[in-house]
Motif scaffolding. Structure first.
Motif, mmCIF file in Angstrom:
data_model
loop_
_atom_site.group_PDB
_atom_site.id
_atom_site.type_symbol
_atom_site.label_atom_id
_atom_site.label_comp_id
_atom_site.label_asym_id
_atom_site.label_seq_id
_atom_site.Cartn_x
_atom_site.Cartn_y
_atom_site.Cartn_z
ATOM 1 N N ASP A 136 5.494 -6.381 -29.741
ATOM 2 C CA ASP A 136 5.806 -7.599 -28.992
ATOM 3 C C ASP A 136 5.526 -7.486 -27.493
ATOM 4 O OD1 ASP A 136 6.866 -8.609 -31.359
ATOM 5 O OD2 ASP A 136 8.936 -8.053 -30.845
ATOM 6 N N GLN A 137 5.861 -6.335 -26.919
ATOM 7 C CA GLN A 137 5.964 -6.289 -25.455
ATOM 8 C C GLN A 137 5.396 -5.004 -24.845
ATOM 9 O OE1 GLN A 137 10.137 -6.950 -24.581
ATOM 10 N NE2 GLN A 137 9.901 -9.175 -24.849
ATOM 11 N N VAL A 138 5.089 -5.127 -23.545
ATOM 12 C CA VAL A 138 4.561 -4.006 -22.762
ATOM 13 C C VAL A 138 5.397 -3.849 -21.500
ATOM 14 C CG1 VAL A 138 2.578 -3.233 -21.377
ATOM 15 C CG2 VAL A 138 2.191 -4.368 -23.582
ATOM 16 N N LEU A 139 5.699 -2.613 -21.136
ATOM 17 C CA LEU A 139 6.274 -2.340 -19.825
ATOM 18 C C LEU A 139 5.262 -1.484 -19.061
ATOM 19 C CD1 LEU A 139 9.943 -1.226 -19.039
ATOM 20 C CD2 LEU A 139 7.980 -0.761 -17.569
ATOM 21 N N PRO A 140 4.562 -2.081 -18.098
ATOM 22 C CA PRO A 140 3.494 -1.346 -17.413
ATOM 23 C C PRO A 140 4.033 -0.443 -16.304
ATOM 24 C CG PRO A 140 3.458 -3.654 -16.752
ATOM 25 C CD PRO A 140 4.642 -3.482 -17.649
ATOM 26 N N THR A 167 1.539 6.292 -13.934
ATOM 27 C CA THR A 167 1.137 7.583 -14.482
ATOM 28 C C THR A 167 1.739 7.772 -15.868
ATOM 29 O OG1 THR A 167 3.026 8.704 -13.508
ATOM 30 C CG2 THR A 167 1.014 8.589 -12.189
ATOM 31 N N GLY A 168 1.167 8.750 -16.590
ATOM 32 C CA GLY A 168 1.657 9.043 -17.932
ATOM 33 C C GLY A 168 3.120 9.441 -17.928
ATOM 34 N N VAL A 169 3.483 10.305 -16.980
ATOM 35 C CA VAL A 169 4.865 10.787 -16.985
ATOM 36 C C VAL A 169 5.853 9.639 -16.705
ATOM 37 C CG1 VAL A 169 5.112 11.492 -14.553
ATOM 38 C CG2 VAL A 169 6.289 12.783 -16.362
ATOM 39 N N GLU A 170 5.424 8.646 -15.977
ATOM 40 C CA GLU A 170 6.303 7.482 -15.769
ATOM 41 C C GLU A 170 6.513 6.713 -17.067
ATOM 42 O OE1 GLU A 170 5.722 5.469 -11.537
ATOM 43 O OE2 GLU A 170 3.834 5.843 -12.573
ATOM 44 N N ALA A 171 5.489 6.683 -17.916
ATOM 45 C CA ALA A 171 5.675 6.046 -19.223
ATOM 46 C C ALA A 171 6.702 6.831 -20.028
ATOM 47 C CB ALA A 171 4.336 5.963 -19.967
ATOM 48 N N VAL A 172 6.622 8.181 -19.957
ATOM 49 C CA VAL A 172 7.576 9.019 -20.683
ATOM 50 C C VAL A 172 8.989 8.791 -20.135
ATOM 51 C CG1 VAL A 172 8.209 11.390 -21.260
ATOM 52 C CG2 VAL A 172 5.789 10.742 -21.167
ATOM 53 N N GLU A 173 9.134 8.812 -18.817
ATOM 54 C CA GLU A 173 10.441 8.578 -18.189
ATOM 55 C C GLU A 173 11.004 7.210 -18.602
ATOM 56 O OE1 GLU A 173 12.458 10.168 -15.969
ATOM 57 O OE2 GLU A 173 11.278 11.946 -15.487
ATOM 58 N N THR A 174 10.121 6.234 -18.637
ATOM 59 C CA THR A 174 10.541 4.890 -19.016
ATOM 60 C C THR A 174 11.060 4.881 -20.446
ATOM 61 O OG1 THR A 174 8.863 3.977 -17.536
ATOM 62 C CG2 THR A 174 9.762 2.478 -19.199
ATOM 63 N N LEU A 197 16.271 -3.679 -21.546
ATOM 64 C CA LEU A 197 16.206 -3.629 -20.079
ATOM 65 C C LEU A 197 16.259 -5.030 -19.491
ATOM 66 C CD1 LEU A 197 13.406 -0.988 -19.339
ATOM 67 C CD2 LEU A 197 15.891 -0.646 -19.353
ATOM 68 N N GLY A 198 17.074 -5.187 -18.462
ATOM 69 C CA GLY A 198 17.123 -6.444 -17.717
ATOM 70 C C GLY A 198 16.574 -6.239 -16.313
ATOM 71 N N HIS A 242 14.721 -1.187 -14.247
ATOM 72 C CA HIS A 242 13.602 -0.259 -14.230
ATOM 73 C C HIS A 242 12.415 -0.981 -13.598
ATOM 74 C CE1 HIS A 242 11.602 3.437 -15.165
ATOM 75 N NE2 HIS A 242 10.630 2.835 -15.784
ATOM 76 N N GLY A 243 11.469 -0.218 -13.051
ATOM 77 C CA GLY A 243 10.301 -0.882 -12.489
ATOM 78 C C GLY A 243 9.465 0.051 -11.645
ATOM 79 N N SER A 244 8.447 -0.515 -11.028
ATOM 80 C CA SER A 244 7.521 0.249 -10.209
ATOM 81 C C SER A 244 6.739 -0.722 -9.332
ATOM 82 C CB SER A 244 6.552 1.002 -11.113
ATOM 83 O OG SER A 244 5.362 1.311 -10.424
#
Ligand code: PLP
Length: 427
Positions: A117-121, A124-131, A296-297, A301-303
């Protein structure tokens, strides 16, 4: 200015691409003025096209590393460059305080690519892991009902998920974790490829199992075929999220869109990075259904750079190229070449080889050479690769390499192994 000259000025008035600056001088300045958190091969790359790069002295090299798969589409892929140029001329950055016109097309394309359904952009790769770690913990508390502060995540031994303090907290590589404590709690490390060990470790406070479908940094380790299917069963039964770190294995590297496809397993969460930026900029993403990412609201989280217009333009183009272009079919054909040719190396300097698509790990007889030495010898023959650990090297050619060039590169690997065996008196 004599000896007090600004070193930046010495490299061609601030232009480090000045052809008058030799390899030796570039390396000297780099070693003096950059932290030594890498130990690069002595090659100073100045230009790249497709699978080939050239250094500051005009020597050409076949790039069989491809930026650890960040360059799956090759150096300066014309289609990606055209999109990047167009985007640079229109809009580069907005922050997520506003929408931008590349955002919706990007998240629509990427979620559609894997049927989520969804993407959280992120970037870096490690930020995807942290997310994913934050999402899994939040999901455990809000949806699964784990008592606050008790969520745990099961990870695999030999993993590589990046370099932040939390992520190195569950690394088994002493270089990665030693001296960087205190470590983030909440992780259980069990052997890779061992579904029984996950079964034994899972419990009511388990939020997620985080795993690489193929372990790239560990030397391209392909788990037993029933591993991911069994993890899927365990996660379904125990109500645990299965998170697939496809940062390196995804987006064509194994001849499929995602490496999970090889076993028909659909994880709850996909992590992408590396090739998602088209070799132009860092772009990463967490992709999952609304019942997972929906925990998540705003503000949680974010960047600043996540989902920026240039990233969106690259990301959606990568998805379209995988769907419409020849890349997956080419990757499978290249993978066949590698699978067939690498078998020749067994007993001819290599103990074992592993391939999945055009991605390979080669365990060389350690009495012949270290992985590092192999990389240096290959660079002298015009081929760039990277060692994993010990005497293992891994190959991840760009998916645009021609079969002839790939064969030539593999000839150089064979020649280096033959030279080493002659030197050792075993050839
Ligand atoms: C490279 C990699 C990462 C980290 O990506 P960065 O962009 O370097 O932060 C995470 N997971 C896997 C599997 C990777 O290969």
């Amino acid at each position: 200015m004599g000896d007090n000259r600004d070193p930046g000025q010495r490299v061609g008035g601030g232009d480090p691409a000045d052809p008058a600056i030799s390899t030796t001088e570039h390396i000297g300045l780099a070693e003096t003025h950059s932290a030594h958190n890498y130990d690069p091969l002595p090659v100073v790359i100045a230009e790249g096209t497709g699978a080939w790069v050239s250094d500051v002295e005009g020597r050409r090299y076949l790039d069989l590393l491809a930026g650890y798969s960040a360059l799956n589409f090759g150096h300066r892929n014309p289609e990606l460059l055209a999109v990047a140029h167009r985007q640079l001329d229109r809009l580069t950055l907005t922050s997520r305080a506003f929408y931008n016109d590349q955002f919706a097309p990007f998240v629509t394309a990427l979620s559609g690519m894997v049927g989520k359904d969804q993407v959280l952009p992120m970037n870096t790769g490690v930020e995807a892991v942290e997310t994913a770690i934050k999402v899994a913990r939040r999901w455990a508390y809000d949806v699964k009902g784990v008592p606050d502060g008790e969520a745990s995540i099961i990870v695999a031994g030999g993993n590589f998920h990046g370099r932040t303090t939390t992520v190195i907290s569950f690394s088994e590589d002493p270089d990665a974790y030693t001296g960087f404590g205190p470590y983030t709690p909440g992780f259980r490390v069990v052997p890779y490829g061992d579904a029984e060990a996950v079964e034994a470790a899972v419990g009511p406070t388990t939020a997620a199992v985080l795993v690489e479908p193929v372990q790239g940094e560990a030397g391209v380790l392909v788990p037993p075929p029933d591993y991911l299917p069994r993890l899927r069963e365990i996660c379904d039964r125990e109500r645990v999220l299965l998170v697939a770190d496809e940062v390196q294995s995804g987006l064509g590297r194994t001849g499929t869109v995602v490496a999970c496809e090889h076993t028909g397993v659909e994880p709850d969460v996909y992590l992408f990075g590396k090739a998602l930026g088209g070799g132009v900029l860092p772009v990463s993403a967490v992709v999952a259904d609304e019942d997972v990412l929906g925990v998540l609201g705003p503000g949680q989280h974010g960047s600043t750079f996540g989902g920026n217009p240039l990233a969106g333009a690259m990301g959606r183009t990568v998805v379209r190229m995988l769907r419409e272009g020849p890349y997956l079919a080419d990757a499978r054909a290249l993978g066949e070449v590698m699978r067939t040719r690498l078998k020749e190396f067994i007993g001819a300097g290599a103990f074992s080889v592993r391939t999945i698509g055009p991605w390979a790990g080669i365990d060389v007889d350690p009495s012949l050479a270290s992985g590092r030495e192999l990389c240096e010898l290959l660079a002298e023959r015009g081929v760039l690769v990277k060692d994993a650990h010990g005497s293992t090297i891994r190959l991840s050619p760009p998916l645009v390499v021609s079969e002839d060039d790939l064969n030539w590169g593999l000839d150089q690997v064979a020649a280096v192994l033959a030279d080493l065996r002659t030197r050792a008196g075993t050839g």
